[in-house]
Design an enzyme around this catalytic site. Structure first.
Site, mmCIF file in Angstrom:
data_model
loop_
_atom_site.group_PDB
_atom_site.id
_atom_site.type_symbol
_atom_site.label_atom_id
_atom_site.label_comp_id
_atom_site.label_asym_id
_atom_site.label_seq_id
_atom_site.Cartn_x
_atom_site.Cartn_y
_atom_site.Cartn_z
ATOM 1 C CG HIS A 34 16.269 22.040 14.622
ATOM 2 N ND1 HIS A 34 16.831 23.283 14.814
ATOM 3 C CD2 HIS A 34 16.701 21.614 13.414
ATOM 4 C CE1 HIS A 34 17.583 23.590 13.780
ATOM 5 N NE2 HIS A 34 17.521 22.600 12.907
ATOM 6 C CD GLU A 75 18.047 26.725 9.814
ATOM 7 O OE1 GLU A 75 18.350 25.613 10.270
ATOM 8 O OE2 GLU A 75 17.545 26.885 8.684
ATOM 9 C CB SER A 76 19.591 30.132 15.350
ATOM 10 O OG SER A 76 18.798 28.994 15.656
ATOM 11 C CG HIS A 77 24.171 26.013 13.303
ATOM 12 N ND1 HIS A 77 25.312 25.360 12.958
ATOM 13 C CD2 HIS A 77 23.152 25.171 12.956
ATOM 14 C CE1 HIS A 77 25.013 24.182 12.412
ATOM 15 N NE2 HIS A 77 23.703 24.055 12.403
ATOM 16 C CG ASN A 78 21.046 29.859 18.824
ATOM 17 O OD1 ASN A 78 21.632 30.686 18.145
ATOM 18 N ND2 ASN A 78 19.741 29.912 19.024
ATOM 19 N NE ARG A 98 23.724 22.196 2.718
ATOM 20 C CZ ARG A 98 24.538 22.425 3.753
ATOM 21 N NH1 ARG A 98 25.707 23.013 3.550
ATOM 22 N NH2 ARG A 98 24.197 22.072 4.966
ATOM 23 C CD GLU A 292 20.834 17.101 11.992
ATOM 24 O OE1 GLU A 292 21.428 18.168 12.271
ATOM 25 O OE2 GLU A 292 19.810 16.720 12.591
ATOM 26 C CB SER A 293 27.286 14.478 6.786
ATOM 27 O OG SER A 293 27.740 13.489 7.694
ATOM 28 C CG ASP A 474 10.108 35.126 12.411
ATOM 29 O OD1 ASP A 474 10.488 33.954 12.257
ATOM 30 O OD2 ASP A 474 8.904 35.431 12.458
ATOM 31 C CB SER A 514 16.456 28.532 18.361
ATOM 32 O OG SER A 514 17.376 27.959 19.276
#
Length: 712
Positions: A34, A75-78, A98, A292-293, A474, A514
């Protein structure tokens, strides 16, 4: 531990000793796929990341739009969205916002690209409702409109959806945050209190999900949109007062990634005192460095400007801590309660390994190229099935939950056009056309041509709305890179993008990868995907075009239709097949066709423009004819097709539909080499097949309510 034995041994050799717990946590976070791109960066260099109008990279790509800069990113958050759809999607929105903010740009729009599984499954309905609610709540609360997107459904995504969010921002040319951190500059962490949520989230995103993932909730961040809004306002004020040297989001990898990447980029080191960071709960040093808060940003400032920076942050009630400074040592030194708990070379930590993984086309994949022999079928039932399929039907249920009017920039709104069009209030009458596209069936059947086709679909969407394509970003989603038959898909998708971007002179200026998108429940790879977000310049937003028509307009088609049904919505919906050769990408033809279409965008007699995409001509015509009806004569469709269903359902590229007033038809045909194939009116979808015709009385109901019927 995602760190391999070889990686741990390399760490030992470089440090000259055994790494401690804090150092191992830092390397685990930063050397994850990542953050480090260790499997992908060799191939990503094939992409053309530069162009005369590209200003900078970093957390967001920045493009010169003349009077202003435009920043954008996807960006992904899969994995988080598969485990906790609401929080996973919401924090995905916060992170991408951000990223835009870190360049000094004001976030002005969001888009989402979502791929879910079989809507007949309860779990998928849960995914859909949670993800949409998460995006809606977060975007609405921070005052950034969600103006467009793409939604797909495919059974392979039932246990692990793909959830990506794109953001667009605008920055005055003299306010871009792109300074150079130097020794002595302070490291200030502004925003939320750091907690144990999101611990090693980057590591979590760099492995396959398994059944029984409750223990992974600790890797999912907790969203706080109120703090995000305060951060937006405070960072923009700090920008306007020239108080910031450099800004970086604390996303994947937390402090370990943000500090090491910044230090390495500028040939610096850093001294950090973790006990000075504002915390939400008691934490160990290794937890603090990789947490990663959300809603946290790293501000690099000059020491003498700290009082002014503090006044601005305190004005907005944004918590902050001065946790260290940059040095000239090229070494990251981390202290906790007065003791050194980590000492690592900045470059070594930040860059990570570069792997040259093998890749090979799987033998079973060759079978997919074989054309599907289409048996006899009922054409009317086929049309009705395609129009009402969840991939084609209107996603009104989704976009009506989003506030797309806030900031009063949205000219073409969700459901109105192929791309969203935003007015540049800073530089009227200029505007931005922005679209996001994907097609998991195409990239599964042919990752090279499939990726190129996705790129060209976004290209056409921008053109159809009146924009000149400028740049793209992409999001590439693939399976386990350690398996050659999975990694092959990734390599070929990158090669497809590298080829097509150069052909049409629209650079890919940033992106995200990802990996490990595997369905561990079924033991199969999720279809590899490419998600493209493209922006274009609209010279005059008052002339931007919707994909709509008016009663009495003539229907003009530009471009030729080929019998290209491989991977089509028609084959999937009617026969349940994902098979055949995908449409051939024709980038030079796309450029020429786009030039013709853009030449008539400003004509008063042109009511609307729509590209022909998934579902083919019949879907595009029906979408333009909503509310008024459309009559279509198949034999007038230009191209090399032989069967009516090929003309109706082919997904060949480089094709557009234009709704034209009768007195402007001659000029439009002359400029576009188009052909009249029908007219709008009559309240039905009527398809003339020569000796017979097919009439769909409820076509609008199928388009408008088809998705909701599937969702239940």
């Amino acid at each position: 531990m995602p760190l391999t034995k070889e990686e741990i041994e390399e760490i030992r050799r470089t440090l000259g000793r055994e790494p401690n717990q804090v150092e191992l946590a830092m390397f685990e976070a930063q050397w994850s796929e990542h953050c480090s791109y260790k499997s992908s960066k060799k191939h990503l260099r094939k992409l053309s990341m530069e162009s005369p109008w590209v200003v900078k990279g970093g957390d967001a790509a920045v493009v010169d739009f003349g009077p202003v800069y435009v920043a954008f990113r996807i960006e992904s958050h899969n994995h988080p969205s598969a485990v906790d759809p609401y929080n996973g999607a919401a924090t995905g929105v916060g992170g991408i916002v951000r990223d835009i903010l870190s360049s000094g740009a004001k976030p002005i729009a969001l888009l989402d690209d979502l791929i879910f599984g079989d809507l007949r499954e309860y779990k998928v309905k849960w995914h859909v409702r949670g993800v949409v609610k998460g995006i809606s709540d977060y975007g609405n609360r921070i005052g950034v409109p969600t103006v467009g997107g793409e939604t797909w459904f495919d059974p392979s995504f039932t246990n692990n959806p793909m959830v990506s969010v794109a953001c667009v921002g605008v920055c005055p040319k003299n306010k871009l945050i792109n300074g150079t951190p130097k020794p002595g500059h302070l490291i200030v962490i502004a925003g939320n209190y750091t907690g144990k949520d999101g611990l090693l989230g980057s590591s979590f995103a760099s492995k396959s999900l398994e059944e029984g993932v409750e223990e992974e909730y600790a890797a999912i961040q907790v969203p706080d949109p109120v703090m995000e809004k305060l951060l937006i306002d405070s960072i923009l004020e700090l920008r306007d007062k020239d108080l910031l040297v450099f800004v970086k989001d604390l996303g994947g990898g937390g402090l370990a990634t943000a500090i090491s990447e910044t230090a390495a980029s500028f040939g610096l080191g850093a001294e950090v005192e973790l006990d000075k960071l504002h915390l939400r709960e008691p934490m160990e040093a290794w937890q603090i460095i990789v947490s990663e808060s959300q809603e946290r940003m790293m501000l690099v400032i000059e020491k003498e400007k700290l009082p002014e920076v503090a006044r601005v942050l305190e004005k907005y009630d944004v918590p902050y801590s001065v946790i260290g400074r940059f040095t000239n040592t090229r070494e990251i030194v981390v202290k906790f309660n007065g003791e050194i708990v980590a000492r690592v070379p900045a470059d070594f930590l930040a860059e990570g390994p570069e792997l040259d993984r093998p890749y090979k086309r799987p033998e079973w994949h060759l079978e997919l190229e074989k054309p599907f022999e289409i048996p006899p079928f009922d054409l009317e039932k086929a049309i009705r099935s395609v129009l009402g399929s969840p991939n084609v039907a209107s996603k009104r249920w989704i976009y009506e939950q989003y506030d797309h009017e806030v900031q009063i920039r949205t000219v073409i709104k969700p459901g109105e056009g192929d791309a969203a069009v935003l007015r540049l209030l800073e530089a009227p009458p200029l505007g931005i056309a922005v679209a996001t596209d994907s097609n998991p069936r195409y990239t599964y059947l042919d990752p090279l041509y499939g990726a190129a086709n996705v790129f060209l679909e976004a290209y056409r969407n921008v053109v159809a709305s009146g924009g000149k394509p400028m740049a793209a970003v992409d999001q590439i989603d693939a399976g386990n890179p350690e398996l050659p038959d999975r990694f092959w898909f990734f390599v070929r998708m990158v090669e497809g993008l590298a080829w097509v971007e150069r052909q049409v002179n629209v650079p890919i200026v940033g992106g995200k990868v990802s990996f490990y998108n595997e369905d561990e429940v079924t033991g199969t790879q999720i279809k590899p995907t490419v998600m493209i977000t493209m922006i274009g310049k609209v010279e005059d937003v008052t002339k931007a075009k919707r994909a709509m028509a008016e009663e009495g307009d003539k229907l003009v088609i530009v471009g030729e239709t080929y019998p290209e049904l491989g991977g089509s919505e028609f084959l999937w919906t009617v026969f349940g097949k994902v098979q055949g050769k995908v449409p051939i990408p024709r980038p030079k033809l796309e450029m020429e066709t786009a030039r013709k279409v853009l030449s008539v965008v400003g004509l008063e007699g042109v009511t609307g423009i729509h590209d022909i995409g998934p579902g083919g001509l019949v879907v595009a015509a029906a979408e333009m004819g909503k509310g008024i009806g459309v009559r279509l004569t198949v034999e007038n469709v230009p191209g090399k097709w032989s069967q009516p269903y090929e003309a109706l359902f082919s997904e060949s590229g480089a094709r557009y539909l234009i709704a034209v007033k009768e007195d402007a038809v001659e000029e439009v045909l002359e400029k576009t080499d188009g052909k009249v194939i029908g007219e709008f009116g009559g309240n039905t979808l009527e398809i003339n097949l020569g000796k017979r015709s097919v009439t769909i009385d409820d076509f609008e109901e199928l388009l408008e309510r088809g998705f909701e019927k599937w969702l239940g």
